[in-house]
Design a protein around this motif. Sequence first.
Motif, PDB file in Angstrom:
ATOM      1  N   PHE A 180       0.951  -6.450  11.619  1.00  0.00           N
ATOM      2  CA  PHE A 180       1.365  -5.052  11.625  1.00  0.00           C
ATOM      3  C   PHE A 180       2.242  -4.681  10.431  1.00  0.00           C
ATOM      4  N   ILE A 181       2.883  -5.658   9.829  1.00  0.00           N
ATOM      5  CA  ILE A 181       3.644  -5.407   8.607  1.00  0.00           C
ATOM      6  C   ILE A 181       2.696  -5.354   7.415  1.00  0.00           C
ATOM      7  N   GLN A 182       1.799  -6.320   7.333  1.00  0.00           N
ATOM      8  CA  GLN A 182       0.830  -6.329   6.236  1.00  0.00           C
ATOM      9  C   GLN A 182      -0.013  -5.053   6.237  1.00  0.00           C
ATOM     10  N   LYS A 183      -0.415  -4.628   7.427  1.00  0.00           N
ATOM     11  CA  LYS A 183      -1.228  -3.418   7.556  1.00  0.00           C
ATOM     12  C   LYS A 183      -0.415  -2.183   7.159  1.00  0.00           C
ATOM     13  N   ALA A 184       0.847  -2.134   7.568  1.00  0.00           N
ATOM     14  CA  ALA A 184       1.710  -0.993   7.246  1.00  0.00           C
ATOM     15  C   ALA A 184       1.904  -0.864   5.738  1.00  0.00           C
ATOM     16  N   ILE A 185       2.113  -1.978   5.074  1.00  0.00           N
ATOM     17  CA  ILE A 185       2.282  -1.967   3.617  1.00  0.00           C
ATOM     18  C   ILE A 185       1.054  -1.345   2.956  1.00  0.00           C
ATOM     19  N   GLY A 186      -0.119  -1.822   3.356  1.00  0.00           N
ATOM     20  CA  GLY A 186      -1.356  -1.292   2.784  1.00  0.00           C
ATOM     21  C   GLY A 186      -1.544   0.181   3.078  1.00  0.00           C
ATOM     22  N   TRP A 187      -1.244   0.582   4.298  1.00  0.00           N
ATOM     23  CA  TRP A 187      -1.418   1.976   4.718  1.00  0.00           C
ATOM     24  C   TRP A 187      -0.489   2.895   3.934  1.00  0.00           C
ATOM     25  N   ALA A 188       0.783   2.514   3.833  1.00  0.00           N
ATOM     26  CA  ALA A 188       1.760   3.334   3.124  1.00  0.00           C
ATOM     27  C   ALA A 188       1.388   3.479   1.648  1.00  0.00           C
ATOM     28  N   LEU A 189       0.980   2.379   1.026  1.00  0.00           N
ATOM     29  CA  LEU A 189       0.587   2.425  -0.379  1.00  0.00           C
ATOM     30  C   LEU A 189      -0.693   3.244  -0.563  1.00  0.00           C
ATOM     31  N   LYS A 194      -2.953   8.531  -3.056  1.00  0.00           N
ATOM     32  CA  LYS A 194      -3.603   9.840  -3.112  1.00  0.00           C
ATOM     33  C   LYS A 194      -2.797  10.808  -3.972  1.00  0.00           C
ATOM     34  N   VAL A 195      -1.540  10.455  -4.222  1.00  0.00           N
ATOM     35  CA  VAL A 195      -0.663  11.256  -5.077  1.00  0.00           C
ATOM     36  C   VAL A 195      -0.593  10.659  -6.480  1.00  0.00           C
ATOM     37  N   ASN A 196      -0.467   9.338  -6.545  1.00  0.00           N
ATOM     38  CA  ASN A 196      -0.345   8.659  -7.835  1.00  0.00           C
ATOM     39  C   ASN A 196      -1.078   7.319  -7.780  1.00  0.00           C
ATOM     40  N   ALA A 197      -2.373   7.370  -8.019  1.00  0.00           N
ATOM     41  CA  ALA A 197      -3.209   6.176  -7.924  1.00  0.00           C
ATOM     42  C   ALA A 197      -2.801   5.113  -8.943  1.00  0.00           C
ATOM     43  N   PHE A 198      -2.499   5.543 -10.154  1.00  0.00           N
ATOM     44  CA  PHE A 198      -2.157   4.590 -11.210  1.00  0.00           C
ATOM     45  C   PHE A 198      -0.921   3.778 -10.840  1.00  0.00           C
ATOM     46  N   GLU A 199       0.100   4.449 -10.339  1.00  0.00           N
ATOM     47  CA  GLU A 199       1.348   3.767 -10.005  1.00  0.00           C
ATOM     48  C   GLU A 199       1.141   2.739  -8.895  1.00  0.00           C
ATOM     49  N   VAL A 200       0.349   3.088  -7.884  1.00  0.00           N
ATOM     50  CA  VAL A 200       0.067   2.162  -6.791  1.00  0.00           C
ATOM     51  C   VAL A 200      -0.745   0.983  -7.294  1.00  0.00           C
ATOM     52  N   GLU A 201      -1.740   1.252  -8.101  1.00  0.00           N
ATOM     53  CA  GLU A 201      -2.582   0.180  -8.628  1.00  0.00           C
ATOM     54  C   GLU A 201      -1.756  -0.807  -9.450  1.00  0.00           C
ATOM     55  N   GLN A 202      -0.844  -0.277 -10.260  1.00  0.00           N
ATOM     56  CA  GLN A 202       0.014  -1.138 -11.061  1.00  0.00           C
ATOM     57  C   GLN A 202       0.918  -1.988 -10.177  1.00  0.00           C
ATOM     58  N   PHE A 203       1.464  -1.365  -9.138  1.00  0.00           N
ATOM     59  CA  PHE A 203       2.350  -2.092  -8.227  1.00  0.00           C
ATOM     60  C   PHE A 203       1.594  -3.223  -7.527  1.00  0.00           C
ATOM     61  N   LEU A 212      -4.679  -8.649   2.902  1.00  0.00           N
ATOM     62  CA  LEU A 212      -4.893  -7.487   3.763  1.00  0.00           C
ATOM     63  C   LEU A 212      -4.184  -6.267   3.192  1.00  0.00           C
ATOM     64  N   SER A 213      -2.947  -6.420   2.770  1.00  0.00           N
ATOM     65  CA  SER A 213      -2.179  -5.314   2.200  1.00  0.00           C
ATOM     66  C   SER A 213      -2.844  -4.797   0.930  1.00  0.00           C
ATOM     67  N   GLN A 214      -3.306  -5.706   0.097  1.00  0.00           N
ATOM     68  CA  GLN A 214      -3.968  -5.316  -1.150  1.00  0.00           C
ATOM     69  C   GLN A 214      -5.226  -4.503  -0.866  1.00  0.00           C
ATOM     70  N   ARG A 215      -6.050  -5.002   0.049  1.00  0.00           N
ATOM     71  CA  ARG A 215      -7.305  -4.298   0.367  1.00  0.00           C
ATOM     72  C   ARG A 215      -7.026  -2.897   0.889  1.00  0.00           C
ATOM     73  N   GLU A 216      -6.090  -2.805   1.814  1.00  0.00           N
ATOM     74  CA  GLU A 216      -5.764  -1.503   2.400  1.00  0.00           C
ATOM     75  C   GLU A 216      -5.173  -0.559   1.359  1.00  0.00           C
ATOM     76  N   ALA A 217      -4.329  -1.086   0.488  1.00  0.00           N
ATOM     77  CA  ALA A 217      -3.660  -0.263  -0.509  1.00  0.00           C
ATOM     78  C   ALA A 217      -4.635   0.333  -1.504  1.00  0.00           C
ATOM     79  N   LEU A 218      -5.663  -0.418  -1.879  1.00  0.00           N
ATOM     80  CA  LEU A 218      -6.596   0.012  -2.924  1.00  0.00           C
ATOM     81  C   LEU A 218      -7.854   0.688  -2.385  1.00  0.00           C
ATOM     82  N   LYS A 219      -7.954   0.797  -1.077  1.00  0.00           N
ATOM     83  CA  LYS A 219      -9.184   1.317  -0.455  1.00  0.00           C
ATOM     84  C   LYS A 219      -9.520   2.729  -0.936  1.00  0.00           C
TER      85      LYS A 219
END
Length: 224
Positions: A180-189, A194-203, A212-219
């Motif tokens: 639930f933490i890994q999923k939350a990280i991905g979801w929040a990112l 949707k506001v700043n794709a470049f910044e999230v991708e860099q992070f 799991l967090s990476q996949r969710e974050a970049l989906k």
Amino acid sequence: MKNALLTTLQQKFITHAHAENSVGMAKYMKNQFAFYGIKTPLRRQLQKQVFSQVGFPNFAKITPIVKQAYSQPQREFHYFACDLVNAYFNQMPASFIVTAESMIVTYSWWDTVDILASKLVGHLVNAHPELVEVMDNWIQRDNFWLRRTAILHQLKYRGQTDVKRLFHYCQYCTDSKEFFIQKAIGWALREYSKVNAFEVEQFVHNSTLAPLSQREALKWIKNH
């Protein structure tokens, strides 16, 4: 129950209980909670009927009602409490964060915690910026539902997101093995992407996030 509103609501729930639904609803929640078997549209209809009968409570009574609702084992009471606090956003003082924490750590599961995180807590912190100190405390707590809430509380902030704090929270929890933490990280990112794709991708590329967090974050980025 002592409270007239909750007593009336309980009577409504008992009258409209559906045994077959209750089995399916409990199974969906990993059989962690008891259910009357009342689905959301009907439950909210019954809640409105109760308010029409006994009146809508004033804000001073909200915390006792919420605590009493959460003392009941049936999940419908917890959903009702979440609906009730969401009706009082504009009246909530910063001190209501204490009640919010009580709700988060009682009968904890994603179905109530996520509503409380993105709506109630998100609103409280936005309305009372001093509460970011509470979020800074929650991200360090042993209770992972409080950590999840800290990560998700900015979910609806979009362009108003405190990016530095969001990234710090995600980085702080990067070693967590908790789903639930890994999923939350991905979801929040993902939401912030949707506001700043470049910044999230860099992070994401410069961090050691769980797969799991990476996949969710970049989906969202990969699909747009």
